[in-house]
Design a protein around this motif. Structure first.
Motif, PDB file in Angstrom:
ATOM      1  N   ASP A  12       2.327  -0.799   0.889  1.00 20.41           N
ATOM      2  CA  ASP A  12       2.979  -2.048   0.496  1.00 20.41           C
ATOM      3  C   ASP A  12       4.080  -1.795  -0.530  1.00 20.41           C
ATOM      4  OD1 ASP A  12       1.192  -1.386  -1.541  1.00 20.41           O
ATOM      5  OD2 ASP A  12       0.553  -3.456  -1.909  1.00 20.41           O
ATOM      6  N   ASN A  15       6.509   1.788   0.766  1.00 22.30           N
ATOM      7  CA  ASN A  15       6.835   1.727   2.180  1.00 22.30           C
ATOM      8  C   ASN A  15       8.006   2.640   2.539  1.00 22.30           C
ATOM      9  OD1 ASN A  15       6.160  -0.213   4.665  1.00 22.30           O
ATOM     10  ND2 ASN A  15       8.375   0.130   4.638  1.00 22.30           N
ATOM     11  N   SER A  38      -3.280   0.391   0.080  1.00 21.22           N
ATOM     12  CA  SER A  38      -2.899  -0.681  -0.836  1.00 21.22           C
ATOM     13  C   SER A  38      -3.985  -1.757  -0.872  1.00 21.22           C
ATOM     14  CB  SER A  38      -1.562  -1.279  -0.411  1.00 21.22           C
ATOM     15  OG  SER A  38      -1.620  -1.752   0.918  1.00 21.22           O
ATOM     16  N   GLY A  41      -0.775  -6.110  -1.274  1.00 13.27           N
ATOM     17  CA  GLY A  41       0.302  -6.406  -0.338  1.00 13.27           C
ATOM     18  C   GLY A  41       0.058  -5.847   1.046  1.00 13.27           C
ATOM     19  N   ASP A  42       1.031  -6.075   1.925  1.00 15.64           N
ATOM     20  CA  ASP A  42       0.961  -5.584   3.296  1.00 15.64           C
ATOM     21  C   ASP A  42       2.209  -4.771   3.602  1.00 15.64           C
ATOM     22  OD1 ASP A  42      -1.515  -6.864   4.241  1.00 15.64           O
ATOM     23  OD2 ASP A  42      -0.399  -8.730   3.938  1.00 15.64           O
TER      24      ASP A  42
END
Length: 421
Positions: A12, A15, A38, A41-42
Motif C-alpha cells: 500500500d 507500491n 500492509s 491500505g490496499d
C-alpha cells in the motif's frame, strides 16, 4: 533453474518501489510471487498473496490487527503470517528465493520472514536501516544478504533505483546460481577459530572425509556459531565436533560477538552425537574498535586484528564458563564425549606462549571434572588441542560410534585411507 522470487513488503505504501523490483526481476526473465504485508491500505497493483492471506496464516485477521490500535502489535501479526507462508511456499517448491523491502517496520517483519527459510535459500533484505546497530545479531539469519535502501524512504528516484535494481538482480542471480546443501553424505559440523589459532581441522577434515563424511567448519565468532546451531536444530548433522565453545563465554560476559544464549544446545536437543572440547574457552572476544569494558581493563589482552580482540579470563571467570558449558551438554539427549587437552586450548596457550595461564587452565579443567554429569563421557588427554594426538583421540570417538552403530557407516571413496593424516 531457480527463477521464482517472493517479493514482500507493504504494497500500500511501497507500491512504486516494490513494483519496480518486480519489473526488474521480470525484465531479467525471472518470475515473481508478490506478498502484501500492509494493514491499513490496499495496493494499486495486483498481488498474489493478499494481506488477508497473511493475517489468516497468523491465525488472525486484518480486522483484529486494526482493532489492536497499535502498529507494533499489528505488524507482529503480519510478521508471523508472512514467516509461516514463506516457509510453506518454499517447502511446496513455489518459491526459490525471497526479497523483502522496508523501513524499520518492514525490516522488523523481514527478519522474521527470512528466518523462516532454510539456510541455503537466497534471502535479501532491502532496508533503510541495513547494517544498523538497531538490528540485534540474534535476529539475523546466517546467510541473509542486506542492501541499504539509500535515498528511498519515500518514492522512486535515481539514487534508490540504483539500490533496488542491484537487489533485484542479486536475488534473481543468487536463485539461479545457488548450489543448495547436498544430503548425499552424512554431515559433520565442526567449530573452530581460524587456522592460526586452532589447527585440528587440518588433520580431522581429510580423515573424516576419507571415512565418507562431509565436513563443514564454522568460524565461532558469533554468526558462525549461530549458523552451526541453526543447522543442528534442523537435524542436519550426523555428529558435531564442537571444539571451540568460546561463544558461550562471550555471551556469558556480555560480548557483542555472541551466538546467543542457546549456543551448545541444539545438537543436544536433537540427540546428535557430540564430541566437545575447550578451544579458546579462556578468551572473551570483543569488537576490536570498541573500548575494552571496565571489568576487563586489567586482563591480559590480544588484538587479533582491527575488528577483533580478545581478553583472557581469570581462573574464577573460567570456572563460570565451565559451569555454563556443563549446564548445556548435561541436557543432551544423545551421546557426549568431552575431550580435555591438558597442555593448552589454543596456539597462544602453549608453554611459553603469550597468553598461557597454567593455573587458569587447571582451575577450568578441575571445574569441568567436578561438575561433569553422568551423561557425559570425560576423556583426559596429555596433549595440546593442536597436537595430532588430540585429532586422533577425536577420530577414535567417531570410529567407536561407527562400530557401535551410533553413526552411519559412510561409504569410503576407493583408495582413501581411514587414518588421520
Amino acid at each position: 533453474m531457480g527463477n521464482r522470487i517472493l517479493v514482500a513488503g507493504t504494497w500500500d505504501t511501497k507500491n512504486d518501489e516494490l513494483g519496480y523490483i518486480r519489473d526488474v526481476i521480470l525484465g531479467q526473465g525471472g518470475e515473481v510471487l508478490a506478498m502484501d504485508v500492509s494493514v491499513l491500505g490496499d495496493p494499486s497493483l495486483p498481488v498474489d498473496i493478499t494481506k488477508h492471506d497473511v493475517a489468516a496464516a497468523a491465525g488472525s485477521s486484518i480486522a483484529a490487527a486494526i482493532a489492536a490500535e497499535d502498529e507494533n502489535v499489528a505488524m507482529q501479526i503480519m510478521a508471523s503470517g508472512a514467516a509461516s507462508l514463506a516457509a510453506r511456499l518454499h517447502a511446496e517448491g513455489r518459491i526459490d528465493a525471497a526479497i523483502v523491502l522496508g523501513g524499520t517496520m518492514g525490516t522488523d517483519l523481514a527478519l522474521d520472514l527470512v528466518s523462516a527459510l532454510p539456510l541455503g535459500v537466497p534471502k535479501y533484505i532491502v532496508s533503510t536501516v541495513s547494517f544498523s546497530p538497531m538490528i540485534p545479531p540474534e535476529r539475523i539469519p546466517a546467510d541473509v544478504q542486506m542492501i541499504l535502501w539509500a535515498g528511498g524512504l519515500y518514492g522512486l528516484n535515481s539514487i534508490c533505483k540504483a539500490s533496488l535494481s542491484q537487489a533485484a538482480g542479486a536475488v534473481l542471480g543468487a536463485a539461479r546460481a545457488v548450489e543448495p546443501p547436498r544430503r548425499d553424505r552424512p554431515l559433520i559440523g565442526m567449530t573452530s577459530f581460524g587456522k592460526t589459532v586452532l589447527r585440528y581441522m587440518v588433520h580431522l577434515k581429510p580423515a573424516l572425509e576419507a571415512r565418507g563424511f562431509e565436513v563443514a567448519v564454522f568460524h565461532a565468532t558469533g554468526m558462525g556459531g549461530r549458523a552451526f546451531e541453526s543447522l543442528a536444530a534442523e537435524g542436519a548433522f550426523a555428529a558435531v565436533l564442537d571444539f571451540a565453545p568460546q561463544e558461550v563465554g562471550n555471551h556469558l560476559f556480555g560480548s557483542a560477538i555472541s551466538a546467543g544464549p542457546d549456543r551448545m544446545t541444539a545438537a543436544g536437543r536433537k540427540a546428535i552425537p557430540q564430541v566437545v572440547s575447550i578451544g579458546c574457552h579462556d578468551l572473551v572476544d570483543l569488537v576490536g574498535w570498541h573500548p575494552v569494558p571496565d571489568r576487563f581493563r586489567d586482563s591480559p589482552f590480544h588484538a587479533h586484528n582491527r575488528i577483533l580482540s580478545s581478553v583472557v579470563l581469570s581462573a574464577e571467570e573460567r570456572r563460570q564458563v565451565a559451569r555454563a558449558i556443563i549446564a548445556r551438554i548435561g541436557q543432551a539427549k544423545g551421546p557426549v564425549t568431552l575431550l580435555l587437552p591438558a597442555k593448552g586450548a589454543h596456539e597462544w596457550d602453549r608453554e611459553g606462549g603469550p597468553l598461557q595461564d597454567s593455573a587458569g587452565l587447571s582451575a577450568f579443567l578441575t571445574e569441568l571434572r567436578a561438575a561433569c554429569p553422568s551423561n557425559v563421557r570425560l576423556v583426559d588427554l596429555e596433549f595440546h588441542i593442536n597436537d595430532i594426538g588430540f585429532a586422533e583421540a577425536a577420530l577414535a570417538v567417531i570410529d567407536g560410534w561407527i562400530a557401535a552403530g551410533v553413526l552411519p557407516q559412510a561409504s569410503v571413496a576407493e583408495g582413501q585411507s581411514v587414518t588421520a593424516e
